[in-house]
Each structure stands twice: as C-alpha cells, then as structure tokens.
Design an enzyme around this catalytic site. Structure first.
Site, PDB file in Angstrom:
ATOM      1  N   HIS A 200       0.817  -1.212   0.000  1.00 54.54           N
ATOM      2  CA  HIS A 200       0.000   0.000   0.000  1.00 54.54           C
ATOM      3  C   HIS A 200       0.852   1.265   0.000  1.00 54.54           C
ATOM      4  CE1 HIS A 200      -3.548  -2.566   0.981  1.00 54.54           C
ATOM      5  NE2 HIS A 200      -3.964  -1.819  -0.018  1.00 54.54           N
ATOM      6  N   ARG A 307      -9.935   4.602  -2.463  1.00 51.94           N
ATOM      7  CA  ARG A 307      -9.580   3.875  -1.232  1.00 51.94           C
ATOM      8  C   ARG A 307      -9.803   4.825  -0.058  1.00 51.94           C
ATOM      9  NH1 ARG A 307      -5.154   2.138  -4.757  1.00 51.94           N
ATOM     10  NH2 ARG A 307      -5.016  -0.127  -4.807  1.00 51.94           N
ATOM     11  N   ARG A 343     -14.793   2.750  -2.240  1.00 57.93           N
ATOM     12  CA  ARG A 343     -14.594   1.451  -1.600  1.00 57.93           C
ATOM     13  C   ARG A 343     -14.704   1.627  -0.093  1.00 57.93           C
ATOM     14  NH1 ARG A 343      -9.107  -1.787  -2.094  1.00 57.93           N
ATOM     15  NH2 ARG A 343      -8.423  -0.277  -0.534  1.00 57.93           N
ATOM     16  N   GLU A 442     -11.077 -10.394  -5.051  1.00 57.72           N
ATOM     17  CA  GLU A 442      -9.653 -10.390  -4.733  1.00 57.72           C
ATOM     18  C   GLU A 442      -9.253 -11.555  -3.830  1.00 57.72           C
ATOM     19  OE1 GLU A 442      -8.664  -6.614  -2.933  1.00 57.72           O
ATOM     20  OE2 GLU A 442     -10.427  -6.616  -1.652  1.00 57.72           O
ATOM     21  N   ASN A 465      -4.132  -6.990  -7.056  1.00 52.67           N
ATOM     22  CA  ASN A 465      -3.029  -6.930  -6.083  1.00 52.67           C
ATOM     23  C   ASN A 465      -3.198  -8.017  -5.033  1.00 52.67           C
ATOM     24  OD1 ASN A 465      -2.558  -4.627  -7.506  1.00 52.67           O
ATOM     25  ND2 ASN A 465      -3.325  -3.246  -5.926  1.00 52.67           N
ATOM     26  N   ASP A 466      -4.414  -8.094  -4.504  1.00 54.15           N
ATOM     27  CA  ASP A 466      -4.662  -9.125  -3.501  1.00 54.15           C
ATOM     28  C   ASP A 466      -4.949 -10.474  -4.137  1.00 54.15           C
ATOM     29  OD1 ASP A 466      -4.330  -8.025  -0.911  1.00 54.15           O
ATOM     30  OD2 ASP A 466      -6.018  -6.707  -1.343  1.00 54.15           O
ATOM     31  N   ARG A 476       2.293  -9.688  -0.585  1.00 57.24           N
ATOM     32  CA  ARG A 476       2.564  -8.580  -1.518  1.00 57.24           C
ATOM     33  C   ARG A 476       3.562  -7.570  -0.978  1.00 57.24           C
ATOM     34  NH1 ARG A 476      -3.341  -5.578  -1.659  1.00 57.24           N
ATOM     35  NH2 ARG A 476      -2.255  -3.699  -2.238  1.00 57.24           N
ATOM     36  N   CYS A 513      -9.222  -3.157 -10.991  1.00 57.90           N
ATOM     37  CA  CYS A 513      -8.687  -1.961 -10.337  1.00 57.90           C
ATOM     38  C   CYS A 513      -7.351  -2.230  -9.664  1.00 57.90           C
ATOM     39  CB  CYS A 513      -9.685  -1.381  -9.346  1.00 57.90           C
ATOM     40  SG  CYS A 513     -10.040  -2.477  -7.984  1.00 57.90           S
TER      41      CYS A 513
HETATM   42  C1  PEP Z   1      -6.281  -4.863  -5.036  1.00 55.54           C
HETATM   43  O1  PEP Z   1      -6.163  -5.647  -4.108  1.00 55.54           O
HETATM   44  O2  PEP Z   1      -5.946  -5.134  -6.205  1.00 55.54           O
HETATM   45  C2  PEP Z   1      -6.809  -3.510  -4.817  1.00 55.54           C
HETATM   46  C3  PEP Z   1      -7.104  -2.725  -5.824  1.00 55.54           C
HETATM   47  O3  PEP Z   1      -6.954  -3.078  -3.541  1.00 55.54           O
HETATM   48  P1  PEP Z   1      -5.755  -2.720  -2.566  1.00 55.54           P
HETATM   49  O4  PEP Z   1      -4.504  -2.609  -3.362  1.00 55.54           O
HETATM   50  O5  PEP Z   1      -6.134  -1.460  -1.890  1.00 55.54           O
HETATM   51  O6  PEP Z   1      -5.735  -3.885  -1.618  1.00 55.54           O
HETATM   52 MG    MG Z   2      -7.118  -5.304  -2.250  1.00 53.36          MG
END
Ligand code: PEP
Ligand code: MG
Length: 598
Positions: A200, A307, A343, A442, A465-466, A476, A513
C-alpha cells in the site's frame, strides 16, 4: 556497526521500482530497524566512563524528543504529540536508567549490553500483563530503546516530520501512515529495505507522484544520512554518491522521460478506444480527494476506486458521519457527470487504525481485514455507509466492498445496507436508491464463485493486487518472495477468465482496479479476455490510452487466446513483450535510455 558507516562512491543497488520517476537528492535516513548491538566486557577502570556514556545517550535522546515535540507546528500532527511525552517519561524511568547503570557496574559490560538486559527484563514484565495498555507500552519501550541504542552507537537518525529540503527518505520500512505524515513538499522520493510493488505504501507513492524504490534489503545499511542518491522508480535502480558522469546521464534520462511524458499526455483528452472502435473505460484509482484535478489532466473517465482508508489513518478518533458525507459529496460533485466508486474501509493487513486496538494477528493479511473488520464492527461500518448513501444524492456514486470471500458476506452487507437505508428513509434524508453496489474480487474463493456472487451485486471489480497475493500465496509486501509475484502466472490468467465468464452469465460489468490495469502489456491481454473497464493510477492513463488506440480489438483477442498455450509466467512474459515490441516498435523499447547504460 559502531561509529559512522563508511561512505560509498558510485555504488549501484537494485530493488523494485515502486513508483516511476527519476530523482536525485540528499538521503534522509529514517533508520528504525533494529541495530546490531556490540556486546563487550569492560575493564574495571572503564566502568565509570561507560556509565557516563550511557547517561549521555539518555540525555541526547531526551533532547532529541523534546526538539521533535517543539517543532511540530501542524495542529493535525500535534494531536499525536502525547506519544512523545510518554517516550520522555520512559527516558526518566529509574528502572530503566538505574538498572542499566547497576548492570554496567556489577557485570562490567558495555552500556549497549547492559541496556539490552534491562529492556528484556522490562519487556518480559509488560508481556506478562496481557492488556492493550501493556502492549502499547512495550512498543513505546522499544521505540525509546532503539533511540538510545542509536545514540550510543553514534548512528544518525531522524524523524519523519522534520524532513526539509529536497530529500530522498531512506527507511527500513514505511507504513502508509508514515508516508502521509511526511511533509510531501520536501519529499523528492523514498527508498526502503522492505516492501513490494503492490504494497500500500508503493501504491500511495504512485498516487502522490513520489518516485520510490522498495525491497532494496540493504539500503539502510549502505546509505548514510546526507549521501547523494539517484533513484529510478521505474527500473528500481539506486546509485549512492554517483560520479559526475553518472549524474550527467541521469539528467539526460530525466529530460528524455519528460519529453516522453509530454508526448503521451497528448493522448489524455482523446477517446479511449481501439483503432476498430471498441470503447474501453479508463478510470482512476485515488486515495485522496486532492488527486481529483489530475483526473482531467490525465483523461480519466471517473473514479474506479477511491480507497477510503486514509480518512481513518493517523488520528485518535474515527471520522464521523458528517466527515464521510462531506468527503464523498465533494467527490461526487467534483467529478460529475462521471461516476465515483467508493470502496468501503479496507483496514487491517498493512493499515491499522490508531483508535482501535491492534489485534495481535500472526497473519494480518489473512486476518480481520476489510469487510471482515466491518462486519465485526458494524457500528463503524454503518457510519461510513450512511455517509456514502447521503452523498449519493449529490452525484453518481457506486459502492464497492473489499475482500469479500463468498455470498454469505455480501448478503450480510446487503442486510446492513438495507437497515441503514431504512433509517434514512424514516428520517427523510435523501439518497440515491439506485446506487449500485459491487464487490471486489480479490480472494480466490470469490473468484471461483464469481457466477454465484454475480447474482448478488451490480458489478465486479477485480483487485489483482490481492488476488495475486492470495492465489499464488505470495505476501505482496515481502521483498523475499517478490520474484514469485507474477501477474502473468497461468493461474492468474485462468482465474481472471473465470471471473469474466461468471460476470457475463448474469450480465454484470466487470472492471480491474489492481495494479495490473496500469501496465499496457497486461491491459492488452485483459482486453482480449473481455474486460472493458480499467481503473489505475491517473498517471498511467495516457500511456494505456495511447497504446490501445493503435491496436485492433481482434488482435488482443488472438493474443489472449495464444497466451493460454504457455505453461509459465516467464514464457507468457516473453511472448507478450515480443507482441508489444511488434505492435509498438518505438514506444515499447523497454531499455530505452536507462541510466544503467551510462
Ligand atoms: C487490489 O487488491 O488489487 C486492490 C485494488 O486493492 P488494494 O490494493 O487497496 O488492496
Ligand atoms: Mg485489495
């Protein structure tokens, strides 16, 4: 480790490019990692000298903390100053000071060793009492002891609020909360030992436009405060005290990047469509409302992911309904007639609330995070939902729920939402009754049950990402396994294909996203898989737009089909790079102008 670290010249290290941009600046060492302590026995005639050295380090620490406290001008930051008083009290604690002095005298050991013994003893005492207060005091104790240790060792250390000039912050690790406490005006970039591209903090630095390199592992041990650094947030390269020749090459690369950006920016205002007319919606991921003006500059069609966590960080209280409402209303009004996707709170993992006791979770990423937290703390959740609903009357808003792992959770959310709506209706407070609610996909279980979830919600947004983290079992933010974090892993492509099919069964739209959406090569495959909505950091939009405008949709479909024949991410990567180089011979010369070649 004692004394000053040797100064390096023209030393290259490589980490993970986390936020693009090439910058040069003076290092500001924010060293909070545990220092290695020299343990030495001392001669009887050295004892008093050692005691004095220890007391001097205490005195220095006291002075530093008092200075830090006095320098805080920002009232927002001032609210946290009480923590410094607690640290000052620890420094005055006789158990800490006297015990250490006694140990130096009795055991004839150096001050570091003696202090370590005291800290261990105090820590054990706190540990025995298992309440929140003691947990916090343990953290404070470690923070203070790290400061004393560094003073004993003569290591430079600084605090984040003090940043001045055009500096590159060098830290072992930075949390998103740390990052927003810095005076961003003075922050040219940052580099960290820990972290991955989709941590993050990395995402936040991209949205703030601050170049960053993470996962360097050795940055804090090699860099001295005041060293001259060049960092390349794209390639992940860092040069410590570069030679004149390298500095020149750096300036040249910076100029070339500027030219390229200027060229790409021309595409911002053009339509996001392929050369055969297939329209694609390119939206922005934002973390702060301050980013809204950039939507116009970079040509975003609304916000695909807002976010909201930053609303909650670095404060001792929680945002109230009015604050939520005003924030989301500003979003809705300023991007009208485009849509804003809010979100709901995604706390836990690597972001924590100061106002809520941090759970002692061994595995926070898989713990009480995001919707799990909200379903436990329903009252906190409802305050945000009310704020979002009220704001929905002022523009086009959508709501997005993070980390859903199955239908049951989404049904729980819907039940809570229905209650909140009922309250609003009763109170005659207007809101958009048709506001859409979507779920992030995710978590692997959500992706596998996409067809079932699609019946419950209005849209999907794939958080790669998740999704990658959980599907490939790769943390991550852990630099040691970042080589396994592969967006083009055949498993990921199969999972995404499945999600799109699930959504199509019920005719709901599906967006991406996660950070994959900001990489033109990945966007080509994803389009071929049927995706038409991409949300990314606004800066990447013109680049993606430029490339998709010069391909035909059919070509992306063929590419997407082709990549399913390969067995590994590396094979797919090679093929995709080849394909990109064929399609975009000029733009896609990946090694163009890297400083490394100088
Ligand atoms: C993700 O997990 O891809 C996402 C967009 O949310 P974040 O990166 O805030 O966990
Ligand atoms: Mg996420």
């Amino acid at each position: 480790m004692m004394g000053a670290v040797q100064q390096l010249t023209n030393k290259w290290i490589r980490g993970i490019g986390a936020s693009p941009g090439v910058v040069m600046g003076k290092a500001f060492l924010l060293d909070r990692s545990k220092v290695r302590l020299p343990e030495k026995r001392i001669e009887p005639d050295q004892v008093e000298q050692e005691v004095e050295r220890f007391l001097k380090a205490i005195q220095e620490s006291r002075q530093q903390l008092t200075e830090i406290k006095d320098r805080i001008l920002d009232p927002e930051v001032r609210r946290h100053a009480f923590i410094l008083d607690v640290h000052l009290m620890i420094l005055d604690d006789q158990m800490l000071v006297q015990d250490t002095v006694d140990t130096i005298r009795k055991r004839k050991v150096n001050a570091e060793w003696a202090l370590d013994i005291t800290i261990e003893r105090l820590d054990a005492a706190f540990q025995a009492i298992e309440d929140e207060y003691s947990k916090e005091r343990r953290n404070d104790l470690h923070y203070v002891s790290a400061r004393i240790f560094r003073n004993l060792l003569g290591k430079k250390h600084d605090d984040i609020t003090k940043i001045k000039g055009n500096v590159i912050v060098v830290a072992h690790d930075l949390s998103p909360a740390d990052t927003i406490q810095m005076n961003l005006k003075h922050l040219a970039g940052f580099i960290t030992d820990m972290g991955g591209k989709v941590s993050h903090t990395a995402i936040l630095s991209r949205s703030l436009g601050i170049p960053a390199v993470v996962g360097l592992e050795v940055a804090t041990s090699l860099v001295n405060g005041g060293d001259l650094l060049i960092i390349d947030g794209e390639t992940g390269e860092v040069v410590i005290n570069p030679t004149e020749e390298v500095s020149d090459a750096f300036r040249e690369r910076k100029r070339r990047i500027k030219d390229m950006e200027r060229d790409t920016l021309r595409y911002a205002s053009m339509a996001a469509e392929t050369s055969d007319g297939v329209h694609v919606r390119l939206q922005a991921n934002i973390e702060l409302l301050d980013e809204i003006p950039s939507l116009k500059i970079y040509g975003a069609e609304g916000v695909g992911l807002y976010r909201t966590e930053l609303l909650y960080l670095n404060r001792d209280d929680l945002p109230d309904e009015e604050e939520h409402f005003q924030t989301y209303r500003r979003l809705a009004e300023s991007i009208w007639p485009a849509v804003g996707t809010i979100r709901t709170l995604d706390i836990g993992g690597d972001k924590f609330l100061s106002s809520y006791p941090k759970e002692n979770e061994i595995n926070p990423a898989m713990g009480l995070r995001a919707i799990r937290f909200c379903l436990k703390e329903v009252e906190i959740f409802k305050v945000q939902l009310r704020g979002i609903l009220r704001a929905s009357a002022h523009g086009k808003l959508r709501m997005l729920i993070p980390m859903i792992s199955g239908v049951e959770e989404i049904r729980q959310v819907k039940a809570i939402l229905a209650e909140v709506k009922e309250d609003l209706v009763r109170a005659r407070i207007p809101f958009d009754e048709k506001m859409e609610m979507g779920t992030m996909i995710e978590v692997p279980s959500a992706s596998i049950t996409a067809d079932l979830l699609a019946r419950e919600v209005d849209f999907f947004s794939i958080g790669t990402n998740d999704l990658i983290q959980y599907s490939l079992a790769v943390d991550r933010i852990n630099e040691h396994v970042s080589y396994l974090y592969e967006p083009l892993h055949p498993a990921i492509l199969r999972i995404i294909r499945g999600i799109v099919q699930g959504a199509q069964q019920y005719g709901i739209p599906v967006a991406i996203c996660g950070e994959m959406a900001a990489e033109p090569a990945y966007v080509m495959i994803l389009m071929g898989l049927g995706l038409r909505e991409f949300s990314m950091n606004p800066l990447s939009i013109p680049k993606v737009k430029k490339m998709l405008r010069s391909v035909r949709f059919e070509q992306t479909r063929i590419l997407a089909e082709e990549v399913f024949q390969y067995s590994t991410a590396a094979e797919i990567e090679v093929r995709v790079q080849e394909w990109m180089a064929d399609q975009f011979p000029e733009e896609y010369d990946r090694d163009e102008g890297k400083v490394m070649e100088a």
